[in-house]
Design a protein around this motif. Structure first.
Motif, mmCIF file in Angstrom:
data_model
loop_
_atom_site.group_PDB
_atom_site.id
_atom_site.type_symbol
_atom_site.label_atom_id
_atom_site.label_comp_id
_atom_site.label_asym_id
_atom_site.label_seq_id
_atom_site.Cartn_x
_atom_site.Cartn_y
_atom_site.Cartn_z
ATOM 1 N N LEU A 101 11.449 -50.713 -11.376
ATOM 2 C CA LEU A 101 10.027 -50.472 -11.118
ATOM 3 C C LEU A 101 9.353 -49.779 -12.293
ATOM 4 C CD1 LEU A 101 10.007 -49.396 -7.346
ATOM 5 C CD2 LEU A 101 8.805 -51.365 -8.352
ATOM 6 N N LYS A 102 10.077 -48.949 -13.035
ATOM 7 C CA LYS A 102 9.510 -48.281 -14.208
ATOM 8 C C LYS A 102 9.086 -49.278 -15.275
ATOM 9 C CE LYS A 102 11.762 -44.676 -15.716
ATOM 10 N NZ LYS A 102 12.886 -43.810 -16.157
ATOM 11 N N GLY A 104 8.027 -52.435 -14.376
ATOM 12 C CA GLY A 104 7.147 -53.412 -13.751
ATOM 13 C C GLY A 104 7.832 -54.454 -12.895
ATOM 14 N N ASP A 106 9.273 -55.543 -9.587
ATOM 15 C CA ASP A 106 9.145 -55.187 -8.175
ATOM 16 C C ASP A 106 10.040 -56.115 -7.359
ATOM 17 O OD1 ASP A 106 8.144 -55.315 -5.433
ATOM 18 O OD2 ASP A 106 6.435 -54.140 -6.128
ATOM 19 N N PRO A 266 1.087 -57.344 -9.560
ATOM 20 C CA PRO A 266 0.923 -56.652 -8.281
ATOM 21 C C PRO A 266 -0.050 -57.328 -7.330
ATOM 22 C CG PRO A 266 1.016 -55.060 -10.059
ATOM 23 C CD PRO A 266 0.982 -56.415 -10.707
ATOM 24 N N ARG A 461 6.589 -46.369 -16.747
ATOM 25 C CA ARG A 461 5.568 -45.792 -15.873
ATOM 26 C C ARG A 461 6.194 -45.334 -14.561
ATOM 27 N NH1 ARG A 461 2.376 -50.831 -13.050
ATOM 28 N NH2 ARG A 461 3.885 -52.473 -13.496
ATOM 29 N N THR A 462 5.503 -44.456 -13.888
ATOM 30 C CA THR A 462 5.892 -44.044 -12.550
ATOM 31 C C THR A 462 5.160 -44.934 -11.564
ATOM 32 O OG1 THR A 462 6.210 -41.761 -13.280
ATOM 33 C CG2 THR A 462 5.967 -42.134 -10.915
ATOM 34 N N TRP A 463 5.925 -45.756 -10.832
ATOM 35 C CA TRP A 463 5.314 -46.758 -9.960
ATOM 36 C C TRP A 463 6.215 -46.985 -8.760
ATOM 37 C CZ3 TRP A 463 5.687 -52.683 -10.236
ATOM 38 C CH2 TRP A 463 4.674 -53.282 -9.467
ATOM 39 N N ASN A 464 5.649 -46.950 -7.595
ATOM 40 C CA ASN A 464 6.400 -47.200 -6.362
ATOM 41 C C ASN A 464 6.386 -48.660 -5.943
ATOM 42 O OD1 ASN A 464 7.496 -44.689 -5.720
ATOM 43 N ND2 ASN A 464 5.549 -43.967 -4.876
#
Length: 488
Positions: A101-102, A104, A106, A266, A461-464
């Motif tokens: 996820l860091k 991109g 998913d 996304p 990046r920080t992404w959930n």
């Protein structure tokens, strides 16, 4: 029939082990066998042994149930060995989802290919080869290894090619897809026939017949789009059906990970998934589901134990392949299913070394695959892209070759649609370092990977993720269960 022994590795997967066990007991000739349970978790092993022993006692059966953390002892003398392990547990699995996820990437499941599935294979394959060594050395001569563990194709590939053990990979995606098609067509038991062929989690309903009448794409599309539930939950699968002409066995969320078109942005992810259940595309959905299930088993164990005291319903046998294969091999009663084995020309337009999932028949002579199947070209192209990733991943795991591992991840369809080569190189370094304790074949590469990470300029990046949900508490799970029961 003489008694024999079945060993279940990873038997601490309590719900699944209980299902396999009760299925096996549904075969009248199998009630006098021994089932040996083994797991690295003494706690889980005690729980599942207590449950299975309670089932045996409640039904006054002669079945012998043993449990040990000594895997070799469990395998000793076994005719069949069933593998259900998850190497690294939920701790490593969380990294399979979190780290990509860091960059991109998913993932909904991340256990087959994509970044998570490839690293999962790196953890599994050394352990699979240890299992195979034990099977060769102490199991009954000619013992059969039934692998349920993911990544299915990679694990089965390694066991056959490098473990040198008689291995078949087993999954239930075909059965679930068939149940969907039966529902949308209004088919009763015995009215629907189909041929599925491809590779695990990318198997295709290449021939569907209702009472002998061939069902084409347009009829399937119309039936799926008219269904009040599947039309929302399976939007991506329906789109693939429209474009490819055939329906995929795999769930909406799983299928989205293998194709480079639906999860790379996304806004596109949210367009194609459905959040009514984890399996339809939720970010890290299977990780959340697995975490909740683990917590649920721990808290609700007394209820599971109580239910084990009820009489078995021998008509409630599931459609999991294992018990049916064993029944066919031991009694000669023929069983038709879809099995994961080396291709060797069964599917004409896939590589001969690939692990395919395709129809076969089982009897006392073994598993006999139906040869001469040719996939539609788009299906074959999609499968071949994954096969190439699987092959590199298996070879990397065997050799401990971190450069080949990076190339495997780079060639993954979804990762390649999102990441640059520099991002892939750093992502793999980060995942290998995070999971070093489960990757003994990469021990020589860890220090260099740490050094590269300390000097890296690649931005993360920080992404959930596009559609992440928090893990529910036991109280929330109880409330959801109560709501569902009230609605029924």
């Amino acid at each position: 029939m003489s008694s024999f022994k079945i060993a279940i590795i990873g038997a601490g997967s309590i719900g699944f082990t209980k299902k396999l066990f009760t299925d096996i007991l549904c075969v009248p000739e199998f009630r006098d066998i021994e089932v040996a349970l083994t797991d690295i978790s003494e706690h889980n092993l005690r729980m599942i042994k207590t449950i299975l022993s309670r089932i045996v006692a409640a039904n006054e059966l002669p079945t012998k149930v043993t449990a040990t953390t000594d895997r070799r002892k469990a395998i000793e003398g076994a005719r069949y060995i069933i593998n259900c392990v998850r190497v690294g547990g939920l701790e490593a699995y969380a990294d399979d989802i979190r780290i990509p996820l860091k960059y991109g990437v998913d993932q909904c499941v991340g256990d087959t290919i994509c970044a998570g599935g490839i690293l999962y294979g790196q953890r599994n394959i050394p352990v699979i080869l240890d299992f195979c060594k034990d099977i060769r050395e102490v199991a009954e001569p000619g013992a059969k290894f039934l692998n349920y563990a993911n990544p299915m194709a990679m694990n089965t590939w390694a066991a056959i090619e490098y473990g040198k053990v008689d291995t078949v990979g087993l999954c239930h995606g075909v059965q679930h897809g068939g149940e969907q098609i039966a529902e949308i067509l209004g088919a009763e038991d015995g009215e629907l026939d189909f041929i599925c062929s491809g590779i695990n989690h990318q198997t295709w309903f290449v021939d569907v017949r209702l009472n002998g009448r061939k069902i084409g794409r347009d009829e399937l599309v119309s039936a799926f789009e008219a269904h009040p539930v599947f039309s929302q939950q399976e939007k991506l699968r329906i789109d693939v059906l429209k474009r490819f002409g055939v329906y995929s066995t795999e769930s909406n969320g799983h299928l989205s990970e293998y194709l480079p078109w639906y999860r790379k942005r996304p806004d596109e992810i949210t367009r194609w998934i459905d959040m009514s259940d984890w399996i339809h595309g939720e970010t890290g959905g299977y990780l959340r589901y697995s975490t909740e299930n683990r917590n649920w088993f721990e808290t609700e164990y007394p209820q599971f134990l109580e239910s084990a005291s009820a009489p078995l319903d021998f008509k409630a046998r599931s459609n999991e392949h294992a018990s049916h294969i064993l029944e066919a091999l031991e009694t000669g009663r023929v069983y038709r299913g879809h099995f994961n084995l080396k291709n060797n020309g069964v599917i004409t337009n896939l590589p001969p070394d690939a692990i395919i999932e395709s129809p076969g028949f089982v009897d006392r002579f073994g598993i006999n695959m139906v040869a001469g199947i040719t996939l539609p070209e788009a299906c074959a192209a999609t499968c071949i892209a994954s096969i190439n990733v699987q092959r590199m991943s298996v070879h990397a795991a065997i050799a401990g070759d971190i450069d080949l591992l990076k190339l495997a991840v780079l060639h993954d369809p979804l990762v390649g649609a999102i990441c640059t080569p520099d991002e892939v190189w750093q992502m793999v370094d980060e995942m290998v370092v995070a999971q070093a304790e489960w990757l003994p074949q990469y021990a020589h590469a860890i220090d260099a990977a740490k050094d590269r990470l300390s000097r890296s300029t690649v931005q993360t990046r920080t992404w959930n993720g596009a559609a992440r949900r928090p893990v529910r508490s036991i109280e929330e799970l109880r409330a959801d269960k109560a709501d569902k029961q009230a609605a029924e």
